[in-house]
Write an enzyme that holds these catalytic residues in place. Structure first.
Site, PDB file in Angstrom:
ATOM      1  N   GLY A  89       0.562  -5.052   0.602  1.00 53.66           N
ATOM      2  CA  GLY A  89      -0.559  -5.073  -0.349  1.00 53.66           C
ATOM      3  C   GLY A  89      -0.182  -5.699  -1.682  1.00 53.66           C
ATOM      4  CD  GLU A 135      -2.576  -7.518   2.314  1.00 55.16           C
ATOM      5  OE1 GLU A 135      -2.219  -6.377   1.973  1.00 55.16           O
ATOM      6  OE2 GLU A 135      -3.203  -7.743   3.361  1.00 55.16           O
ATOM      7  CD  GLU A 147       1.333  -5.718   5.587  1.00 55.35           C
ATOM      8  OE1 GLU A 147       2.105  -6.662   5.909  1.00 55.35           O
ATOM      9  OE2 GLU A 147       0.669  -5.731   4.547  1.00 55.35           O
ATOM     10  CB  ALA A 153      -0.880  -0.019   1.240  1.00 49.16           C
TER      11      ALA A 153
HETATM   12  N1  COA Z   1       4.619   3.165  -0.347  1.00 47.38           N
HETATM   13  C1  COA Z   1       5.032   4.357  -0.822  1.00 47.38           C
HETATM   14  N2  COA Z   1       6.218   4.523  -1.430  1.00 47.38           N
HETATM   15  C2  COA Z   1       7.014   3.439  -1.578  1.00 47.38           C
HETATM   16  C3  COA Z   1       6.635   2.176  -1.105  1.00 47.38           C
HETATM   17  C4  COA Z   1       5.374   2.058  -0.470  1.00 47.38           C
HETATM   18  N3  COA Z   1       4.906   0.895  -0.007  1.00 47.38           N
HETATM   19  N4  COA Z   1       7.633   1.305  -1.372  1.00 47.38           N
HETATM   20  C5  COA Z   1       8.585   2.002  -2.001  1.00 47.38           C
HETATM   21  N5  COA Z   1       8.215   3.291  -2.134  1.00 47.38           N
HETATM   22  C6  COA Z   1       8.954   4.386  -2.744  1.00 47.38           C
HETATM   23  C7  COA Z   1      10.095   4.871  -1.865  1.00 47.38           C
HETATM   24  O1  COA Z   1       9.634   5.772  -0.885  1.00 47.38           O
HETATM   25  C8  COA Z   1      10.976   5.523  -2.893  1.00 47.38           C
HETATM   26  O2  COA Z   1      10.421   6.772  -3.236  1.00 47.38           O
HETATM   27  P1  COA Z   1      11.379   8.068  -3.404  1.00 47.38           P
HETATM   28  O3  COA Z   1      12.320   7.694  -4.521  1.00 47.38           O
HETATM   29  O4  COA Z   1      10.434   9.161  -3.766  1.00 47.38           O
HETATM   30  O5  COA Z   1      12.052   8.238  -2.102  1.00 47.38           O
HETATM   31  C9  COA Z   1      10.814   4.625  -4.109  1.00 47.38           C
HETATM   32  O6  COA Z   1       9.599   3.926  -3.917  1.00 47.38           O
HETATM   33  C10 COA Z   1      11.932   3.607  -4.242  1.00 47.38           C
HETATM   34  O7  COA Z   1      12.002   2.866  -3.030  1.00 47.38           O
HETATM   35  P2  COA Z   1      13.363   2.662  -2.195  1.00 47.38           P
HETATM   36  O8  COA Z   1      12.974   2.367  -0.780  1.00 47.38           O
HETATM   37  O9  COA Z   1      14.287   3.795  -2.429  1.00 47.38           O
HETATM   38  O10 COA Z   1      13.930   1.345  -2.916  1.00 47.38           O
HETATM   39  P3  COA Z   1      14.913   0.274  -2.279  1.00 47.38           P
HETATM   40  O11 COA Z   1      15.335  -0.613  -3.389  1.00 47.38           O
HETATM   41  O12 COA Z   1      15.956   0.901  -1.443  1.00 47.38           O
HETATM   42  O13 COA Z   1      13.976  -0.596  -1.259  1.00 47.38           O
HETATM   43  C11 COA Z   1      11.990  -1.813  -0.626  1.00 47.38           C
HETATM   44  C12 COA Z   1      12.932  -1.377  -1.767  1.00 47.38           C
HETATM   45  C13 COA Z   1      10.789  -2.519  -1.247  1.00 47.38           C
HETATM   46  C14 COA Z   1      12.728  -2.786   0.308  1.00 47.38           C
HETATM   47  C15 COA Z   1      11.544  -0.568   0.174  1.00 47.38           C
HETATM   48  O14 COA Z   1      11.068   0.409  -0.742  1.00 47.38           O
HETATM   49  C16 COA Z   1      10.441  -0.838   1.151  1.00 47.38           C
HETATM   50  O15 COA Z   1      10.689  -1.391   2.229  1.00 47.38           O
HETATM   51  N6  COA Z   1       9.202  -0.434   0.837  1.00 47.38           N
HETATM   52  C17 COA Z   1       8.069  -0.547   1.729  1.00 47.38           C
HETATM   53  C18 COA Z   1       7.561  -1.972   1.783  1.00 47.38           C
HETATM   54  C19 COA Z   1       6.412  -2.089   2.769  1.00 47.38           C
HETATM   55  O16 COA Z   1       6.552  -1.880   3.965  1.00 47.38           O
HETATM   56  N7  COA Z   1       5.230  -2.427   2.265  1.00 47.38           N
HETATM   57  C20 COA Z   1       4.055  -2.614   3.046  1.00 47.38           C
HETATM   58  C21 COA Z   1       3.263  -1.370   3.088  1.00 47.38           C
HETATM   59  S1  COA Z   1       1.810  -1.553   4.083  1.00 47.38           S
END
Ligand code: COA
Length: 263
Positions: free
Chosen positions: A115, A118, A138, A70
């Protein structure tokens, strides 16, 4: 030919009776904001009655993510009411996928987190590329999954394994997801869509009536208020009044390939 609808956050195309949905927020790792959920729901609902579509493939844009969850930025300041509404809407969107009368395959091309996982789990079949990563992180955000992750993960991989993934928030790679039964197949990234198309092309040769009935019967098993056995008995009986059943049995008895019309 089906009319092309423009969506804000997804790309769609239709080829050889397959409808393709690509989540198109690559810069945000295809995070599912509310607009994306709405677009996916509308795109999926559009194929329900579309006689030109026999199956759907959902994937994410770019090489890195199917959907990284999400949109955390969007919901970070939500109230209790907004959070509840978001979860209810997420459930409704994924139910529209789960209950689609046409088979839907998730082509998981990278991160499928929160999500994203999911969404993949709501599809009927999951195919992963070797670089895919799955998880429900989460708890790291101080929250639980809100789009039926607690329900579908337990259904797909069993309660104990689901609880471990849900409580540790750890991600697993494609091989482990395959071992746990979370994904049906793991292929190289360049074979991902081809593998999904291969599966749908096989299903396309079968009776559309039988395929939608299989989906309804299997879904009935997971519905608390209906008895799946009753649903199956009823569905099975109804086939004896269908042209597809007559065609399928006649084709077998006269040793020729069946040509199903979905009637
Ligand atoms: N919601 C909003 N933005 C997200 C996102 C999410 N779930 N997942 C990634 N992004 C965004 C980051 O904020 C970043 O944006 P920016 O460039 O404007 O700062 C961009 O996507 C790239 O992500 P980044 O974190 O820089 O990539 P990474 O390769 O270092 O890490 C992940 C990848 C997937 C490990 C990391 O993005 C992450 O942990 N995301 C969240 C996952 C999560 O908790 N999901 C459940 C949500 S309920």
């Amino acid at each position: 030919m089906t009319a092309q609808v423009m969506y804000q956050t997804i790309l769609t195309k239709q080829e050889n009776e397959i409808f393709y949905i690509t989540i198109n927020r690559e810069q945000k790792l295809n995070a599912l904001n509310i607009q994306t959920l709405t677009d996916i729901k509308n795109a999926v609902l559009s194929v329900y009655e579309d006689g030109n579509v026999r199956g759907v493939i959902i994937t994410g844009a770019g090489p890195k993510a199917f959907a990284a969850g999400a949109d955390i930025e969007e919901f970070s300041n939500f109230s209790v009411e907004e959070g509840t509404r978001l979860s209810a809407e997420g459930h409704a969107v994924l139910k529209a996928i789960d209950h689609c009368p046409k088979p839907i395959i998730a082509a998981v091309n990278g991160f499928a987190l929160g999500g994203g996982n999911e969404l993949a789990m709501s599809c009927h079949i999951r195919v992963a590329s070797e670089n895919a990563k799955f998880g429900q992180p989460e708890v790291n955000l101080g929250i639980t999954p809100g789009y039926a992750g607690t329900q579908r993960l337990a259904q797909l991989i069993g309660k104990g394994r689901a609880l471990e993934l849900l409580m540790t928030g750890e991600s697993i790679n494609a091989t482990e997801a395959h071992r746990l039964g979370l994904v049906n197949h793991v292929v190289s990234a360049d074979q991902l869509i081809t593998k999904c198309e291969e599966i749908l092309n096989k299903i396309k040769t079968k009776s559309p009536l039988a395929i939608s009935s299989v989906i309804r019967c299997v879904n009935a098993y997971y519905e608390k208020r209906v008895d799946g056995n009753d649903v199956e008995i009823n569905e099975f009986g109804n086939f004896f009044g269908s042209e597809d059943f007559k065609e399928g049995t006649q084709a077998f008895l006269t040793k020729r390939p069946a040509k199903f019309m979905g009637k």
